[in-house]
Design a protein around this motif. Sequence first.
Motif, PDB file in Angstrom:
ATOM      1  N   SER A   1      -3.876  -4.442   4.326  1.00  0.00           N
ATOM      2  CA  SER A   1      -3.519  -3.179   3.686  1.00  0.00           C
ATOM      3  C   SER A   1      -4.333  -2.005   4.235  1.00  0.00           C
ATOM      4  O   SER A   1      -3.832  -0.883   4.323  1.00  0.00           O
ATOM      5  CB  SER A   1      -3.689  -3.279   2.174  1.00  0.00           C
TER       6      SER A   1
ATOM      7  N   SER B   1      -2.780  -1.139   7.575  1.00  0.00           N
ATOM      8  CA  SER B   1      -1.506  -0.460   7.327  1.00  0.00           C
ATOM      9  C   SER B   1      -1.716   0.989   6.908  1.00  0.00           C
ATOM     10  O   SER B   1      -0.978   1.883   7.324  1.00  0.00           O
ATOM     11  CB  SER B   1      -0.705  -1.190   6.263  1.00  0.00           C
ATOM     12  N   THR B   2      -2.718   1.225   6.087  1.00  0.00           N
ATOM     13  CA  THR B   2      -3.026   2.581   5.649  1.00  0.00           C
ATOM     14  C   THR B   2      -3.417   3.456   6.830  1.00  0.00           C
ATOM     15  O   THR B   2      -2.930   4.585   6.972  1.00  0.00           O
ATOM     16  CB  THR B   2      -4.152   2.576   4.601  1.00  0.00           C
ATOM     17  N   TYR B   3      -4.296   2.951   7.697  1.00  0.00           N
ATOM     18  CA  TYR B   3      -4.714   3.736   8.864  1.00  0.00           C
ATOM     19  C   TYR B   3      -3.557   3.952   9.834  1.00  0.00           C
ATOM     20  O   TYR B   3      -3.417   5.040  10.402  1.00  0.00           O
ATOM     21  CB  TYR B   3      -5.913   3.098   9.560  1.00  0.00           C
TER      22      TYR B   3
ATOM     23  N   ARG C   1      -1.569   6.738   8.563  1.00  0.00           N
ATOM     24  CA  ARG C   1      -2.251   8.014   8.841  1.00  0.00           C
ATOM     25  C   ARG C   1      -2.053   8.415  10.295  1.00  0.00           C
ATOM     26  O   ARG C   1      -1.821   9.597  10.593  1.00  0.00           O
ATOM     27  CB  ARG C   1      -3.741   7.904   8.527  1.00  0.00           C
TER      28      ARG C   1
END
Length: 133
Positions: A92, A95-97, A100
């Motif tokens: 996760s 995935s977040t980076y 971004r």
Amino acid sequence: MAGKRIRIDLEDKDGAKYKFNLEGNINRDKVLKIFDLLDLMNIEETADNPGVESVGGKIWHIVDKYYPTGKFTSSDILEKYEDEFNEPIKLSVISTYLARFTSKNKVERAKKGREWAYHTLKLTNTAPKLSEN
């Protein structure tokens, strides 16, 4: 209504100083053109491992090192990250980076089955057209 003002002062590794002043009707597109110009001028510091002290820097290092032109998934990055840095990371977080990086136009993504497939976006070698509007 008063116009907007943005001032950007930079110094490169050779000691050269750059000053950019933007005034008036400034929009996102105009600011992005300035950053494109800075990328073309290679203002950023070019260390052997730039920014690998942060999680985002480490993830970008993996993307840039192993997938400069090819497609990859967040699972691919997870595997390379754990091999390269010998430390665990959650999928996760990766995935977040990557999301971004997508919003910053560093990578592009497309749906591939149940996962997103990413590929890096490279800037062209043409100078941006800066308008005075």
